[in-house]
Write a protein that holds these residues in place. Structure first.
Motif, PDB file in Angstrom:
ATOM      1  N   PRO A 256      98.171 -22.817  17.784  1.00 36.50           N
ATOM      2  CA  PRO A 256      98.654 -22.734  16.407  1.00 36.50           C
ATOM      3  C   PRO A 256      97.908 -21.731  15.547  1.00 36.50           C
ATOM      4  CG  PRO A 256      97.133 -24.559  16.587  1.00 36.50           C
ATOM      5  CD  PRO A 256      97.180 -23.918  17.951  1.00 36.50           C
ATOM      6  N   VAL A 257      97.214 -20.769  16.168  1.00 32.69           N
ATOM      7  CA  VAL A 257      96.400 -19.820  15.420  1.00 32.69           C
ATOM      8  C   VAL A 257      97.233 -19.051  14.401  1.00 32.69           C
ATOM      9  CG1 VAL A 257      95.104 -17.664  15.642  1.00 32.69           C
ATOM     10  CG2 VAL A 257      94.607 -19.567  17.157  1.00 32.69           C
ATOM     11  N   GLY A 258      98.396 -18.550  14.828  1.00 32.18           N
ATOM     12  CA  GLY A 258      99.220 -17.771  13.924  1.00 32.18           C
ATOM     13  C   GLY A 258      99.650 -18.544  12.698  1.00 32.18           C
ATOM     14  N   THR A 259      99.988 -19.820  12.882  1.00 30.65           N
ATOM     15  CA  THR A 259     100.409 -20.655  11.751  1.00 30.65           C
ATOM     16  C   THR A 259      99.232 -20.990  10.851  1.00 30.65           C
ATOM     17  OG1 THR A 259     102.182 -21.605  13.081  1.00 30.65           O
ATOM     18  CG2 THR A 259     101.515 -22.821  11.114  1.00 30.65           C
ATOM     19  N   ILE A 260      98.114 -21.388  11.445  1.00 28.08           N
ATOM     20  CA  ILE A 260      96.931 -21.727  10.652  1.00 28.08           C
ATOM     21  C   ILE A 260      96.481 -20.533   9.821  1.00 28.08           C
ATOM     22  CG2 ILE A 260      94.484 -22.350  10.799  1.00 28.08           C
ATOM     23  CD1 ILE A 260      95.158 -23.994  13.273  1.00 28.08           C
ATOM     24  N   GLY A 261      96.527 -19.354  10.422  1.00 29.96           N
ATOM     25  CA  GLY A 261      96.092 -18.158   9.715  1.00 29.96           C
ATOM     26  C   GLY A 261      96.870 -17.899   8.444  1.00 29.96           C
ATOM     27  N   GLN A 262      98.151 -18.249   8.429  1.00 25.42           N
ATOM     28  CA  GLN A 262      98.965 -18.024   7.231  1.00 25.42           C
ATOM     29  C   GLN A 262      98.710 -19.062   6.154  1.00 25.42           C
ATOM     30  OE1 GLN A 262     100.967 -15.117   6.876  1.00 25.42           O
ATOM     31  NE2 GLN A 262      99.582 -14.789   8.598  1.00 25.42           N
ATOM     32  N   TRP A 263      98.036 -20.151   6.492  1.00 26.85           N
ATOM     33  CA  TRP A 263      97.654 -21.147   5.486  1.00 26.85           C
ATOM     34  C   TRP A 263      96.333 -20.803   4.810  1.00 26.85           C
ATOM     35  CZ3 TRP A 263      98.572 -25.921   9.139  1.00 26.85           C
ATOM     36  CH2 TRP A 263      99.958 -26.087   9.319  1.00 26.85           C
ATOM     37  N   LEU A 264      95.606 -19.852   5.368  1.00 27.81           N
ATOM     38  CA  LEU A 264      94.302 -19.462   4.837  1.00 27.81           C
ATOM     39  C   LEU A 264      94.437 -18.171   4.034  1.00 27.81           C
ATOM     40  CD1 LEU A 264      92.145 -20.228   8.005  1.00 27.81           C
ATOM     41  CD2 LEU A 264      92.451 -21.658   5.977  1.00 27.81           C
ATOM     42  N   PRO A 265      93.557 -17.949   3.054  1.00 27.78           N
ATOM     43  CA  PRO A 265      93.697 -16.782   2.166  1.00 27.78           C
ATOM     44  C   PRO A 265      93.797 -15.428   2.863  1.00 27.78           C
ATOM     45  CG  PRO A 265      92.157 -18.341   1.214  1.00 27.78           C
ATOM     46  CD  PRO A 265      92.493 -18.863   2.585  1.00 27.78           C
ATOM     47  N   PRO A 266      92.995 -15.108   3.889  1.00 29.14           N
ATOM     48  CA  PRO A 266      93.121 -13.776   4.496  1.00 29.14           C
ATOM     49  C   PRO A 266      94.508 -13.497   5.070  1.00 29.14           C
ATOM     50  CG  PRO A 266      91.027 -14.765   5.099  1.00 29.14           C
ATOM     51  CD  PRO A 266      91.828 -15.846   4.445  1.00 29.14           C
ATOM     52  N   GLY A 267      95.069 -14.448   5.799  1.00 30.56           N
ATOM     53  CA  GLY A 267      96.393 -14.244   6.380  1.00 30.56           C
ATOM     54  C   GLY A 267      97.473 -14.158   5.330  1.00 30.56           C
ATOM     55  N   ALA A 268      97.422 -15.058   4.337  1.00 27.12           N
ATOM     56  CA  ALA A 268      98.421 -15.034   3.266  1.00 27.12           C
ATOM     57  C   ALA A 268      98.333 -13.746   2.457  1.00 27.12           C
ATOM     58  CB  ALA A 268      98.232 -16.251   2.360  1.00 27.12           C
ATOM     59  N   SER A 269      97.119 -13.268   2.204  1.00 27.91           N
ATOM     60  CA  SER A 269      96.963 -12.051   1.402  1.00 27.91           C
ATOM     61  C   SER A 269      97.484 -10.828   2.154  1.00 27.91           C
ATOM     62  CB  SER A 269      95.496 -11.858   1.025  1.00 27.91           C
ATOM     63  OG  SER A 269      94.687 -11.678   2.172  1.00 27.91           O
ATOM     64  N   ALA A 270      97.244 -10.737   3.464  1.00 28.20           N
ATOM     65  CA  ALA A 270      97.744  -9.605   4.241  1.00 28.20           C
ATOM     66  C   ALA A 270      99.274  -9.586   4.260  1.00 28.20           C
ATOM     67  CB  ALA A 270      97.193  -9.657   5.663  1.00 28.20           C
ATOM     68  N   THR A 271      99.881 -10.752   4.457  1.00 29.93           N
ATOM     69  CA  THR A 271     101.342 -10.842   4.478  1.00 29.93           C
ATOM     70  C   THR A 271     101.925 -10.497   3.118  1.00 29.93           C
ATOM     71  OG1 THR A 271     101.257 -12.554   6.191  1.00 29.93           O
ATOM     72  CG2 THR A 271     103.295 -12.366   4.937  1.00 29.93           C
ATOM     73  N   LEU A 272     101.325 -11.036   2.063  1.00 32.85           N
ATOM     74  CA  LEU A 272     101.829 -10.761   0.711  1.00 32.85           C
ATOM     75  C   LEU A 272     101.673  -9.292   0.353  1.00 32.85           C
ATOM     76  CD1 LEU A 272     102.973 -11.781  -1.955  1.00 32.85           C
ATOM     77  CD2 LEU A 272     100.647 -12.391  -2.650  1.00 32.85           C
ATOM     78  N   LEU A 273     100.559  -8.683   0.742  1.00 33.69           N
ATOM     79  CA  LEU A 273     100.327  -7.280   0.415  1.00 33.69           C
ATOM     80  C   LEU A 273     101.349  -6.381   1.113  1.00 33.69           C
ATOM     81  CD1 LEU A 273      98.485  -5.435  -1.195  1.00 33.69           C
ATOM     82  CD2 LEU A 273      96.986  -5.267   0.796  1.00 33.69           C
ATOM     83  N   ARG A 274     101.702  -6.686   2.348  1.00 35.37           N
ATOM     84  CA  ARG A 274     102.743  -5.916   3.033  1.00 35.37           C
ATOM     85  C   ARG A 274     104.081  -6.068   2.313  1.00 35.37           C
ATOM     86  NH1 ARG A 274     101.272  -3.894   7.915  1.00 35.37           N
ATOM     87  NH2 ARG A 274      99.559  -4.897   9.061  1.00 35.37           N
ATOM     88  N   SER A 275     104.388  -7.274   1.869  1.00 35.42           N
ATOM     89  CA  SER A 275     105.674  -7.519   1.220  1.00 35.42           C
ATOM     90  C   SER A 275     105.804  -6.741  -0.082  1.00 35.42           C
ATOM     91  CB  SER A 275     105.862  -9.018   0.965  1.00 35.42           C
ATOM     92  OG  SER A 275     106.032  -9.725   2.174  1.00 35.42           O
ATOM     93  N   VAL A 276     104.793  -6.790  -0.929  1.00 31.87           N
ATOM     94  CA  VAL A 276     104.891  -6.137  -2.235  1.00 31.87           C
ATOM     95  C   VAL A 276     104.729  -4.624  -2.123  1.00 31.87           C
ATOM     96  CG1 VAL A 276     104.053  -8.207  -3.417  1.00 31.87           C
ATOM     97  CG2 VAL A 276     102.427  -6.417  -2.790  1.00 31.87           C
ATOM     98  N   SER A 277     104.036  -4.171  -1.083  1.00 35.69           N
ATOM     99  CA  SER A 277     103.772  -2.738  -0.966  1.00 35.69           C
ATOM    100  C   SER A 277     104.896  -1.972  -0.277  1.00 35.69           C
ATOM    101  CB  SER A 277     102.461  -2.513  -0.203  1.00 35.69           C
ATOM    102  OG  SER A 277     102.158  -1.134  -0.147  1.00 35.69           O
ATOM    103  N   PHE A 278     105.542  -2.594   0.721  1.00 37.18           N
ATOM    104  CA  PHE A 278     106.520  -1.854   1.526  1.00 37.18           C
ATOM    105  C   PHE A 278     107.926  -2.443   1.517  1.00 37.18           C
ATOM    106  CE2 PHE A 278     102.371  -1.465   3.903  1.00 37.18           C
ATOM    107  CZ  PHE A 278     102.049  -0.221   3.387  1.00 37.18           C
ATOM    108  N   PHE A 279     108.092  -3.696   1.070  1.00 35.39           N
ATOM    109  CA  PHE A 279     109.385  -4.359   1.176  1.00 35.39           C
ATOM    110  C   PHE A 279     109.909  -4.877  -0.165  1.00 35.39           C
ATOM    111  CE2 PHE A 279     107.478  -4.486   5.352  1.00 35.39           C
ATOM    112  CZ  PHE A 279     108.521  -4.204   6.212  1.00 35.39           C
ATOM    113  N   ASP A 280     109.436  -4.302  -1.250  1.00 37.87           N
ATOM    114  CA  ASP A 280     109.906  -4.683  -2.600  1.00 37.87           C
ATOM    115  C   ASP A 280     109.790  -6.185  -2.862  1.00 37.87           C
ATOM    116  OD1 ASP A 280     110.554  -2.041  -3.304  1.00 37.87           O
ATOM    117  OD2 ASP A 280     112.525  -2.195  -2.377  1.00 37.87           O
ATOM    118  N   GLY A 281     108.779  -6.802  -2.314  1.00 39.16           N
ATOM    119  CA  GLY A 281     108.541  -8.223  -2.569  1.00 39.16           C
ATOM    120  C   GLY A 281     109.327  -9.168  -1.689  1.00 39.16           C
TER     121      GLY A 281
END
Length: 327
Positions: A256-281
């Motif tokens: 469950p590493v991939g899922t756990i990582g998205q519950w923690l700040p580093p994983g969530a911040s990386a995903t959010l930064l990609r969304s707002v920077s390249f995919f218009d949110g």
């Protein structure tokens, strides 16, 4: 006492080293697609062979069917899938999004090209949402996870060790996170050019990522003492950073590493930064809520810790007999 401390150091250091090696090396060594969202577009009769070939990679892909190329492109831009195979009269066409993950884009290109080569066809690859030319491998974005985590830990520890409490602590945490967001946005977007979205949205994401960590550090320390700093630092650095999937993708990490990582700040911040920077949110709601909850709970813990420490202590019971005058 000195002998016990020496034994503690001798035992703890190798244990921490082994734990760090496991946390960082194990996910990297087991990188492979696991239910990776992938689109298939075209008439059902034409895509059947493509789907059959992709299903031979058992458990690797989660297939999404689309009527045509336009629908597949829209799904990639909405971050529903990482790429899509479009069956056309000229042959198969692979749509990728290196901005979502250069590693996944390369993996899809290799898998689809290998499958097409078996039938004698050539694959044309189109990068629908390309990574910026200044950071084609996404190295700068993935490298931002560690500095943001460190900034949050330092800010939270600083507030705690300086003895700030209540409103002052909350204000210091918010202002520090805002300044980190502005300065990081200036470096990553304005100077290096590795981010390509709305400047203020990116700065806000960087600030929220910092606040999620700093508030958690200060909040747990306010409730549990300075040991709380170490607990959150361990959680963020030893688990959050290697489990973030920032350098590849959450779906490439073992569960469950991939899922756990998205519950923690580093994983969530990386995903959010990609969304707002390249995919218009697109697909930004989930990681934004995760970071917001971390920040809100942390700041709430800071306020609660201050309230608990500010409660007046009960006066010691007095002996009524000692106060009674003697006749």
């Amino acid at each position: 006492m000195s002998t016990r401390r020496m034994i503690a150091v001798v035992v703890l250091v190798p244990l921490l080293a082994a734990l760090a090696l496991w946390a960082f090396a194990w996910p990297a060594a087991r990188t492979a697609p696991r239910d990776l969202p992938l689109g298939v577009a075209g008439p059902s009769a034409a895509t059947a062979q493509v789907e059959q070939g992709l299903r031979q990679h058992e458990g690797a892909f989660e297939l999404h069917r689309y009527a045509d190329e336009a629908a597949a492109r829209a799904a990639i831009e909405d971050r529903t899938v990482y790429g899509a195979v479009v069956v056309t009269a000229r042959g198969p066409e692979l749509l990728t999004a290196s901005a979502a993950s250069p590693v996944v884009a390369q993996l899809l290109q290799q898998a689809v090209t290998r499958q097409a080569a078996a039938s004698g066809a050539e694959v044309r690859t189109v990068d629908v949402v390309p990574a910026p030319a200044s950071d084609p491998r996404g190295a700068a974005l993935s490298s931002s996870v560690l500095p943001l985590a460190l900034s949050g830990i330092i800010a939270g520890a600083g507030v705690t060790l300086l003895g700030l409490r209540g409103v002052r602590a909350v204000t210091a945490l918010i202002v520090a996170a805002a300044l980190v967001g502005l300065s990081a946005g200036a470096v990553a977007h304005s100077w290096l050019g590795v981010l390509a979205g709305n400047w203020w949205a990116e700065a806000g994401t960087l600030a929220l990522a910092t606040l999620a960590v700093s508030a958690a550090v200060a909040g747990l320390a306010a409730l549990a003492g300075q040991a709380g700093i170490g607990v959150v630092a361990f959680l963020v650095m030893f688990l959050g950073n290697p489990f973030s999937g920032a350098a590849s993708a959450p779906q490439l990490l073992p569960e469950p590493v991939g899922t756990i990582g998205q519950w923690l700040p580093p994983g969530a911040s990386a995903t959010l930064l990609r969304s707002v920077s390249f995919f218009d949110g697109a697909a930004a709601t989930g990681p934004a809520l995760t970071l917001t909850w971390w920040a809100a709970l942390g700041l709430g813990a800071v306020a609660l810790g201050n309230a608990l420490k500010s409660r007046p202590k009960k006066a010691a019971p007095t002996d009524e007999r000692a106060l009674t005058p003697i006749d």
